[in-house]
Design a protein around this motif. Sequence first.
Motif, short mmCIF file in Angstrom:
data_model
loop_
_atom_site.label_atom_id
_atom_site.label_comp_id
_atom_site.label_asym_id
_atom_site.label_seq_id
_atom_site.Cartn_x
_atom_site.Cartn_y
_atom_site.Cartn_z
N UNK A 12 0.83 -1.20 0.00
CA UNK A 12 0.00 0.00 0.00
C UNK A 12 0.87 1.26 0.00
N UNK A 13 1.93 1.24 0.78
CA UNK A 13 2.86 2.39 0.78
C UNK A 13 3.48 2.57 -0.60
N UNK A 18 3.80 5.25 -5.76
CA UNK A 18 3.69 5.14 -7.21
C UNK A 18 2.68 6.11 -7.78
N UNK A 19 1.54 6.25 -7.10
CA UNK A 19 0.53 7.20 -7.55
C UNK A 19 1.03 8.64 -7.50
N UNK A 20 1.70 9.00 -6.41
CA UNK A 20 2.26 10.34 -6.29
C UNK A 20 3.30 10.60 -7.38
N UNK A 24 3.15 13.39 -10.39
CA UNK A 24 4.18 14.44 -10.43
C UNK A 24 5.03 14.39 -11.68
N UNK A 25 5.31 13.19 -12.19
CA UNK A 25 6.26 13.03 -13.29
C UNK A 25 5.61 13.05 -14.67
N UNK A 230 -3.27 3.71 -6.40
CA UNK A 230 -2.40 4.36 -7.37
C UNK A 230 -3.16 5.45 -8.12
N UNK A 231 -4.36 5.12 -8.60
CA UNK A 231 -5.15 6.09 -9.36
C UNK A 231 -5.54 7.29 -8.49
#
Length: 352
Positions: A12-13, A18-20, A24-25, A230-231
């Motif tokens: 989960x972390x 991964x979502x952040x 951002x990228x 993630x979404x």
Amino acid sequence: MSTLDRWLPLWIVLAMAGGLALGALVPGFDDALDELRIGTVSLPIALGLLLMMYPVLAKVRYEELGRLTGERRMLWASLILNWIIGPLLMFALAWIFLADQPEYRTGLIIVGLARCIAMVLIWSDLACGDGEATALLVAINSLFQIVAYSVLGWFYLTALPDLLGLDTQGFEVSMWEVARTVLIFLGIPLVAGYLTRRIGIQRRGEAWYTQEFVPRIGPWALYGLLYTIVMLFAIQGDAITSKPLDVVLIAVPLLVYFFVMFFAAFWTGRALGLGYARTASLSFTAASNNFELAIAVAVGVFGATSGQALAGVVGPLIEVPVLVGLVYVSLWLGRRWFTDAPGPELREAQPA
């Protein structure tokens, strides 16, 4: 327990990170996700939520619901804790901690109205709770949620604030909007799970269904959870990283809520003489929230980039580590308060 279950907090972390990172990228990724919708229903989020909830609801022993008539103490305790005490407590905490933050306050109340489902089965299993009792309570709460959620949403977001003379800041939720979202994200997987179980057992037998089919689809609930996280974090990445103090503001009442509900339910189970396993089931179903549904309602009614949706996203961010910790608290209390609690050898076998 499988590797996926054992290391769930880590996955989960990583999903959050991964979502952040995606948000951002990849320029415009969050806006592109938010535009993929039919009406107010976000398609990327809908896919994850339906994928997450179907396997769990396919495990529920719907044919055993009648057994609860002989467990009236547990049933009534669960209903009172989940549908009276829980929403009232979250309403009070939302107004105490977030009186000047109407979007976050509304989001928190929405979380409080979304009662236990899905992940509570995992927490109960880790704590050596009564798996069948947990599944039955989840089924009862699922059915009750479809009938009552929209009414309670109107009551706590509109009627009660007006009655108390509180400023609602114009945040009124249509009962139909909430009911539609509940029916989509809870009704569809509930019907699908029920039909899957009924048809599967009729055609192949219960042994095949429970020993072969359920283990095959089980991991997809967690895959759906991780995908959804993630979404959501990709969509809400800017808000989370640019407003860390807002995340803390939302987290504080959530922490108070989880601990108060867990210990109130644990004491209730002990006082009613339910035994350790069913007390653990009662406690985790009372302390857990259906953040999947809360997020779906917040996204469906207010939009994926709203403050209400951010409050919903902070829910699993706080709930997962807290309830993992409460698993060990439950086992520790069980050893001291109950004679039928699992022995040390079982506790040591639980995943870290």
